[in-house]
Design a protein around this motif. Structure first.
Motif, PDB file in Angstrom:
ATOM      1  N   LYS A 167       0.843  -1.198   0.000  1.00 37.50           N
ATOM      2  CA  LYS A 167       0.000   0.000   0.000  1.00 37.50           C
ATOM      3  C   LYS A 167       0.880   1.251   0.000  1.00 37.50           C
ATOM      4  O   LYS A 167       0.550   2.254  -0.661  1.00 37.50           O
ATOM      5  N   GLU A 168       1.974   1.195   0.730  1.00 35.94           N
ATOM      6  CA  GLU A 168       2.944   2.303   0.702  1.00 35.94           C
ATOM      7  C   GLU A 168       3.477   2.502  -0.714  1.00 35.94           C
ATOM      8  O   GLU A 168       3.641   3.641  -1.178  1.00 35.94           O
ATOM      9  N   GLY A 169       3.749   1.370  -1.391  1.00 31.64           N
ATOM     10  CA  GLY A 169       4.249   1.442  -2.763  1.00 31.64           C
ATOM     11  C   GLY A 169       3.267   2.121  -3.694  1.00 31.64           C
ATOM     12  O   GLY A 169       3.652   2.918  -4.557  1.00 31.64           O
ATOM     13  N   ILE A 170       1.969   1.822  -3.510  1.00 34.21           N
ATOM     14  CA  ILE A 170       0.925   2.458  -4.323  1.00 34.21           C
ATOM     15  C   ILE A 170       0.937   3.967  -4.075  1.00 34.21           C
ATOM     16  O   ILE A 170       0.923   4.771  -5.022  1.00 34.21           O
ATOM     17  N   ALA A 171       0.969   4.349  -2.801  1.00 35.03           N
ATOM     18  CA  ALA A 171       0.943   5.781  -2.447  1.00 35.03           C
ATOM     19  C   ALA A 171       2.169   6.509  -2.992  1.00 35.03           C
ATOM     20  O   ALA A 171       2.063   7.616  -3.537  1.00 35.03           O
ATOM     21  N   ALA A 172       3.342   5.873  -2.868  1.00 33.52           N
ATOM     22  CA  ALA A 172       4.578   6.498  -3.354  1.00 33.52           C
ATOM     23  C   ALA A 172       4.553   6.659  -4.873  1.00 33.52           C
ATOM     24  O   ALA A 172       4.985   7.685  -5.409  1.00 33.52           O
ATOM     25  N   GLY A 178       2.496  12.379  -9.690  1.00 32.30           N
ATOM     26  CA  GLY A 178       2.236  13.803  -9.453  1.00 32.30           C
ATOM     27  C   GLY A 178       3.471  14.648  -9.695  1.00 32.30           C
ATOM     28  O   GLY A 178       3.399  15.725 -10.314  1.00 32.30           O
ATOM     29  N   ASN A 179       4.650  14.145  -9.264  1.00 31.70           N
ATOM     30  CA  ASN A 179       5.897  14.882  -9.471  1.00 31.70           C
ATOM     31  C   ASN A 179       6.208  15.066 -10.964  1.00 31.70           C
ATOM     32  O   ASN A 179       6.681  16.120 -11.385  1.00 31.70           O
ATOM     33  N   ILE A 180       5.933  14.011 -11.743  1.00 29.33           N
ATOM     34  CA  ILE A 180       6.197  14.089 -13.191  1.00 29.33           C
ATOM     35  C   ILE A 180       5.307  15.156 -13.826  1.00 29.33           C
ATOM     36  O   ILE A 180       5.749  15.973 -14.636  1.00 29.33           O
ATOM     37  N   HIS A 181       4.031  15.145 -13.456  1.00 26.81           N
ATOM     38  CA  HIS A 181       3.111  16.148 -14.009  1.00 26.81           C
ATOM     39  C   HIS A 181       3.490  17.561 -13.546  1.00 26.81           C
ATOM     40  O   HIS A 181       3.265  18.539 -14.270  1.00 26.81           O
ATOM     41  N   TYR A 182       4.077  17.657 -12.357  1.00 33.48           N
ATOM     42  CA  TYR A 182       4.596  18.953 -11.896  1.00 33.48           C
ATOM     43  C   TYR A 182       5.699  19.431 -12.841  1.00 33.48           C
ATOM     44  O   TYR A 182       5.718  20.593 -13.267  1.00 33.48           O
ATOM     45  N   ASN A 183       6.626  18.516 -13.191  1.00 33.37           N
ATOM     46  CA  ASN A 183       7.693  18.879 -14.119  1.00 33.37           C
ATOM     47  C   ASN A 183       7.161  19.252 -15.497  1.00 33.37           C
ATOM     48  O   ASN A 183       7.745  20.089 -16.193  1.00 33.37           O
ATOM     49  N   LEU A 184       6.054  18.607 -15.884  1.00 35.75           N
ATOM     50  CA  LEU A 184       5.435  18.911 -17.180  1.00 35.75           C
ATOM     51  C   LEU A 184       4.560  20.162 -17.109  1.00 35.75           C
ATOM     52  O   LEU A 184       3.916  20.522 -18.091  1.00 35.75           O
ATOM     53  N   LYS A 185       4.517  20.784 -15.926  1.00 38.50           N
ATOM     54  CA  LYS A 185       3.707  21.988 -15.676  1.00 38.50           C
ATOM     55  C   LYS A 185       2.206  21.730 -15.809  1.00 38.50           C
ATOM     56  O   LYS A 185       1.422  22.653 -16.033  1.00 38.50           O
ATOM     57  N   ALA A 186       1.817  20.452 -15.682  1.00 41.69           N
ATOM     58  CA  ALA A 186       0.382  20.096 -15.665  1.00 41.69           C
ATOM     59  C   ALA A 186      -0.046  20.082 -14.199  1.00 41.69           C
ATOM     60  O   ALA A 186      -0.287  19.029 -13.604  1.00 41.69           O
ATOM     61  N   TYR A 187      -0.128  21.272 -13.598  1.00 42.57           N
ATOM     62  CA  TYR A 187      -0.302  21.384 -12.149  1.00 42.57           C
ATOM     63  C   TYR A 187      -1.650  20.826 -11.676  1.00 42.57           C
ATOM     64  O   TYR A 187      -1.740  20.230 -10.602  1.00 42.57           O
ATOM     65  N   TYR A 194      -1.446  13.870  -6.240  1.00 40.97           N
ATOM     66  CA  TYR A 194      -0.997  14.160  -4.872  1.00 40.97           C
ATOM     67  C   TYR A 194      -2.119  13.876  -3.866  1.00 40.97           C
ATOM     68  O   TYR A 194      -1.890  13.313  -2.791  1.00 40.97           O
ATOM     69  N   LYS A 195      -3.335  14.262  -4.226  1.00 39.29           N
ATOM     70  CA  LYS A 195      -4.460  14.061  -3.300  1.00 39.29           C
ATOM     71  C   LYS A 195      -4.794  12.579  -3.142  1.00 39.29           C
ATOM     72  O   LYS A 195      -5.166  12.130  -2.055  1.00 39.29           O
ATOM     73  N   LYS A 196      -4.666  11.794  -4.232  1.00 42.25           N
ATOM     74  CA  LYS A 196      -4.872  10.344  -4.131  1.00 42.25           C
ATOM     75  C   LYS A 196      -3.839   9.735  -3.195  1.00 42.25           C
ATOM     76  O   LYS A 196      -4.169   8.903  -2.339  1.00 42.25           O
ATOM     77  N   SER A 197      -2.587  10.133  -3.372  1.00 44.13           N
ATOM     78  CA  SER A 197      -1.511   9.644  -2.506  1.00 44.13           C
ATOM     79  C   SER A 197      -1.743  10.077  -1.058  1.00 44.13           C
ATOM     80  O   SER A 197      -1.560   9.292  -0.118  1.00 44.13           O
ATOM     81  N   LEU A 198      -2.173  11.321  -0.894  1.00 47.20           N
ATOM     82  CA  LEU A 198      -2.426  11.872   0.446  1.00 47.20           C
ATOM     83  C   LEU A 198      -3.473  11.057   1.198  1.00 47.20           C
ATOM     84  O   LEU A 198      -3.308  10.760   2.387  1.00 47.20           O
ATOM     85  N   LEU A 199      -4.540  10.656   0.519  1.00 47.98           N
ATOM     86  CA  LEU A 199      -5.591   9.859   1.155  1.00 47.98           C
ATOM     87  C   LEU A 199      -5.044   8.538   1.682  1.00 47.98           C
ATOM     88  O   LEU A 199      -5.388   8.101   2.785  1.00 47.98           O
ATOM     89  N   ILE A 200      -4.182   7.888   0.893  1.00 46.62           N
ATOM     90  CA  ILE A 200      -3.628   6.589   1.310  1.00 46.62           C
ATOM     91  C   ILE A 200      -2.698   6.773   2.499  1.00 46.62           C
ATOM     92  O   ILE A 200      -2.763   6.005   3.473  1.00 46.62           O
TER      93      ILE A 200
END
Length: 610
Positions: A167-172, A178-187, A194-200
């Motif tokens: 489950k940790e692996g899924i969240a990570a 999310g980090n990749i989309h941040y780099n692609l500027k798809a905020y 990030y919110k999906k990961s945050l819930l887990i």
């Protein structure tokens, strides 16, 4: 702005492996090594040999030098999981040293060495590390491909074994996407992951109450704040920074807190709250100096200098930029150097010190071009790792196959569209036919109602005639039934008596309007038993007692609905008048005997009246 993503990748480090002493295996050669594992090329063998050199001094505690490097590699190759883990650990070390190309080599070779003996949790972890390495190299397509592989594998493992680790692996993995989309500027997309990961992670913390989940949650909140800040939603960003800072304060996590203060300061800079921006940036600087993270100290000084420029404090800004630049040059933080050169150029230009202004502008341009070329070189090198000669030879064939598949898809989509269109037309025609048929049904039912009204008028005339005959002392009584003859065959004469009595009770007495009427009560009225009554109803009316009862009730309801005097009655009210105990039963019975729903029937009546 402080980069949480760079800090977070150093937060997770693999546990060092413990190995037993090695037995000398002198005399083995490279050909023997190749018999254990068929390396793709000599560079792979050389890579593993270098790793063996690194670990030999640690593993050979007795300093036995008789076992040369080649024999050590051969020894490792008899235990593929061991070799694979050695490679993964080396890859992690390269990654933390920001040597992402070498890290990729180690991670990929780590997977290929395993062969069919794959530990899927290890594979999922390695996919994730490959994805992160690609991200740091700017190859975002490849990065997403491997992170998604990792995510899918973790999801399968979690479904099968239901372990917290997976489950940790899924969240990570979700956070990495999310980090990749941040780099692609798809905020906006980054926020979703990030919110999906945050819930887990919140769920993991609520279940296990481990502090590490709480800290990761704080990092995710801060990341979401960064996204909102980049989208121009500053107050939403501050809201998430505030949540993050509370957790970092509670857990006394200085690195996270320093980063959040830095980010809050930069948001206030954009909001032109310069005094507030400086307060938070100085808080951040104090924490970084306490932790002694030079790159972050340099970055925060750079940010402070930007605020001081906005406030017109040019001398203070000079000091901040020069301190920042000194630290950045010391640690080789080129990206921070570039920003300092740019601002120092602007400041010296304002002071009309054109010589220094030119010097810093030249440094800015030169280093910017240098960094750009270095990034290009890294990307080219990574492409060489990712795409081997075999893949390039098949590029044309793959393109042809893709075009052929696209043509098939177009044909398939066209066929499906035609079929859907045909079905839509057929469905429309059927609906029109059904509507017409329903209207015909309503018309027939209305004709029946009119016929029944005429019959009622005839019956009224008969009642007048009967009354006149009574006035002349002519006795006319309802049909009577003789006593129950249980055990005998019912004679035809008695059958007719029962039929007449049933018709009389339903037509004249309207016993169907009684909610509690049952077959037993009817039998008492008929002075007979259930067997005889059921037999007569089934043979004469060709239906059961309940169907006969509901049919009479529906007929009466149909008449009342058609009657103008009852137009203000609700459907439920009509149902109750004719003897139904529930509206649902009435609706089903009405549809069964009339052929259309009550709502359609009423609409048709209203249409006819208008």
């Amino acid at each position: 702005m402080f980069d949480f993503f760079m800090v977070f990748r150093t937060y997770i480090i693999f546990i060092s492996l413990f190995f037993g002493s090695l037995i000398s295996a002198s005399g083995q050669t490279d050909s023997i090594i190749h018999s254990h594992y068929n390396f793709a090329n000599n560079q792979d063998l050389e890579l593993l040999r270098n790793i063996a050199e690194t670990y030999r001094s640690e593993l050979d505690s007795n300093k036995v030098h008789s076992a040369n490097i080649t024999s050590f590699v051969a020894r490792i190759m008899t235990n593929r999981p061991l070799a694979s883990k050695l490679l993964q650990e080396s890859g992690t070390q390269y990654f933390n040293q920001e040597n992402y190309i070498e890290a990729l080599k180690c991670f990929k070779l780590s997977l290929s060495i395993l062969g069919d003996n794959k530990e899927y949790s290890f594979v999922a972890s390695t996919y994730n590390q490959i994805g992160k390495s690609y991200r740091m190299l700017g190859s975002y397509d490849e990065s997403l491909e491997y992170i998604y592989k990792s995510l899918k594998l973790y999801e399968k493992l979690y479904v099968k074994y239901n372990k917290t680790t997976y489950k940790e692996g899924i969240a990570a993995s979700l956070m990495d996407i999310g980090n990749i989309h941040y780099n692609l500027k798809a905020y906006n997309i980054a926020i979703i992951y990030y919110k999906k990961s945050l819930l887990i992670y919140k769920e993991l913390f609520n279940h296990n109450h481990e502090e590490k989940y709480k800290i990761i949650t704080a990092y995710l909140l801060s990341n979401i704040g960064v996204m909102y800040k980049n989208m121009g939603e500053h107050f939403q960003a501050l809201k998430y920074y505030d949540k993050s800072s509370k957790i970092f304060t509670e857990t006394n996590h200085k690195i996270g807190l320093a980063g959040v203060f830095d980010n809050i300061g930069m948001v206030n800079l954009e909001l032109k709250n310069y005094d507030k921006a400086l307060r938070y940036l100085y808080k951040s600087l104090e924490l970084w100096e306490d932790i002694d993270v030079k790159s972050s100290i340099s970055n925060t000084l750079l940010n402070i200098g930007q605020v001081q420029i906005k406030k017109g404090q040019y001398e203070d800004a000079f000091n901040s930029f020069e301190q920042s630049l000194s630290l950045a040059e010391e640690i080789g933080a080129n990206s921070i150097c570039i920003e300092n050169y740019k601002y120092l150029h602007e400041l010296y230009f304002k002071k009309k010190d054109f010589e220094k202004a030119y010097t810093y502008h030249h440094l800015y341009s030169t280093m910017k071009d240098s960094v750009y070329n270095l990034e290009s070189t890294n990307k080219i090198a990574e492409i060489q790792i990712s795409y081997n000669i075999e893949k390039k030879e098949h590029e044309i064939e793959l393109q042809k196959a893709k075009m052929k598949a696209q043509k098939k898809q177009i044909v398939l989509i066209s066929c499906i569209s035609i079929i859907v269109l045909i079905f839509s037309i057929v469905f429309f025609i059927q609906k029109v036919k059904q509507k017409t048929a329903n209207k015909d049904l309503v018309k027939r039912n209305l004709d029946i109602v009119e016929s029944e009204k005429r019959l009622i008028n005839i019956k009224k005339d008969q009642e007048i005639l009967i009354k006149a005959l009574k006035d002349k002392n002519v006795s006319i009584e309802p049909p009577k039934l003789s006593q129950n003859r249980s055990g005998y065959i019912l004679p035809e004469s008695h059958k007719q008596e029962l039929i007449d009595k049933i018709v009389y009770l339903f037509e004249e007495e309207k016993i169907y309007t009684q909610k509690d009427i049952t077959s037993d009560k009817l039998c008492k009225m008929l002075n007979t038993n259930r067997t005889y009554a059921s037999k007569v109803i089934n043979e004469y009316f060709n239906k059961s007692f309940s169907d006969l009862l509901n049919e009479y009730r529906v007929k009466e309801a149909r008449r009342l609905l058609s009657d103008f005097q009852h137009k203000n009655y609700s459907i439920e009210g009509i149902a109750e008048l004719v003897g139904f105990s529930s509206p649902a039963t009435f609706y089903r019975a009405f549809k069964k005997f009339v052929g259309v729903t009550t709502s359609f029937y009423i609409k048709s009546l209203e249409s006819k009246r208008s």
